[in-house]
Design an enzyme around this catalytic site. Structure first.
Site, PDB file in Angstrom:
ATOM      1  N   HIS A   1       9.574 -46.299 -12.678  1.00 31.85           N
ATOM      2  CA  HIS A   1      10.931 -45.965 -12.201  1.00 31.85           C
ATOM      3  C   HIS A   1      10.909 -44.611 -11.478  1.00 31.85           C
ATOM      4  O   HIS A   1      11.589 -43.662 -11.875  1.00 31.85           O
ATOM      5  CB  HIS A   1      11.948 -45.954 -13.344  1.00 31.85           C
TER       6      HIS A   1
ATOM      7  N   ARG B   1      16.905 -52.642  -9.834  1.00 35.35           N
ATOM      8  CA  ARG B   1      17.023 -52.706 -11.289  1.00 35.35           C
ATOM      9  C   ARG B   1      16.227 -53.900 -11.804  1.00 35.35           C
ATOM     10  O   ARG B   1      16.214 -54.966 -11.172  1.00 35.35           O
ATOM     11  CB  ARG B   1      18.494 -52.869 -11.712  1.00 35.35           C
TER      12      ARG B   1
HETATM   13  C1  GLV Z   1      17.850 -44.517 -10.051  1.00 30.69           C
HETATM   14  O1  GLV Z   1      17.463 -45.600 -10.358  1.00 30.69           O
HETATM   15  C2  GLV Z   1      19.216 -44.194  -9.780  1.00 30.69           C
HETATM   16  O2  GLV Z   1      20.075 -45.060  -9.943  1.00 30.69           O
HETATM   17  O3  GLV Z   1      19.500 -43.051  -9.391  1.00 30.69           O
END
Ligand code: GLV
Length: 303
Positions: free
Chosen positions: A266, A218
């Site tokens: 991401h 994160r």
């Molecule tokens: C992705 O970041 C998730 O938490 O699945």
């Protein structure tokens, strides 16, 4: 079997919801899938919610709700929703295909740092024909932060590739001595009150000069200003970043154009509906039957 009524909601990309609906229909043919509007029209019918970053407050006022199954592995955003019903169990997603994808990304980043492939890519853009030393995998010390599903799978894959792998979890083990003996750090920690901002100036100062940092967890684990300062001073050699404080990363953020930052949007590992639908539905069935729920989140712990 009686019809199951489940809410399916999240910030799905185009086509993603259809993919989930198809996989879930195969995993649980007896279920009826409701969107938020349909659930609001008949709130007492909803028995389980399958969610991927749902809008805050959307799980309130569903008196028959027995399980909130996250379709994401990380539940930090979900737990931050003040409208999350306190009396309904929450489960995070554990998907073997997602663990494998994360291990691939950790391998790609580490391998690229080991061999200097990011530097070769930058040199190509600059029109430079220039070689550097070729390091062996066994010469590289890799520290994996987080020893859960993803950290554990990534660490095993890195060890199979020949790296010297160490792991760290937040169990009281001091981190600084491990950082001091790590050429690459891969972050796969959950985001909790304790791990927020962990990757700061002190963290970077504890690394050997020129180390690599890979953030697959994160954005809020990292103090961005400290990361940029560590890159500027040469204390940090290169950063591979999949996650950011604000996503999408705002235009003009220094990471976009930074020569020592490699970014992903991401995308290190997505939940794969082909395997995750069955995982989710097994949990829904368990919750309805009053059986133990797998990968239940401890709200106090934060994951
Ligand atoms: C992705 O970041 C998730 O938490 O699945």
């Amino acid at each position: 079997m009686a019809t199951l009524h489940c809410l399916l909601c999240g910030d799905f990309d185009l086509g993603e919801e259809a993919q989930w609906r198809q996989a879930l229909a195969a995993a649980a043919p007896q279920a009826r899938w409701l969107n938020l509007v349909e659930a609001r029209a008949d709130p007492s019918a909803v028995q389980a919610a399958l969610v991927a970053n749902p809008p805050p407050g959307s799980l309130q006022g569903l008196p028959g709700l027995r399980l909130i199954q996250s379709l994401w592995a990380g539940v930090d955003k979900l737990l931050a929703d003040p409208g999350l019903p306190a009396d309904v169990p929450v489960a995070r997603m554990v998907d073997p295909a997602m663990n494998a994808a994360m291990a691939e990304t950790a391998l790609w980043a580490t391998l690229s740092l080991q061999r200097g492939f990011f530097t070769y890519a930058a040199n190509q853009r600059a029109g430079l024909w220039r070689t550097h030393a070729q390091r062996r995998a066994q010469d590289l010390r890799v520290l994996v932060l987080g020893q859960g599903q993803m950290g554990g799978t990534a660490a095993a894959a890195l060890a199979r590739q020949g790296y010297q792998v160490q792991g760290w979890r937040r169990d009281g083990t001091p981190l600084a001595p491990l950082l001091a003996t790590s050429d690459v750090v891969v972050n796969l920690l959950p985001l909790t009150a304790e791990t927020r901002g962990l990757v700061d100036a002190r963290f970077f100062a504890a690394l050997p000069r020129g180390a690599g940092f890979v953030n697959l967890a994160r954005g809020a684990h990292v103090v961005d200003a400290d990361l940029l300062a560590a890159l500027a001073s040469g204390q940090l050699g290169h950063a591979v970043l999949d996650v950011f404080h604000t996503e999408p990363l705002p235009a003009g953020h220094p990471f976009w154009q930074h020569p020592q930052v490699t970014m992903l949007p991401h995308a290190a590992a997505f939940t794969d509906p082909r395997s995750a639908a069955a995982v989710a539905m097994a949990n829904v069935q368990a919750a309805i039957a009053g059986a133990p729920i797998a990968h239940r989140v401890d709200p106090g712990r934060g994951y």
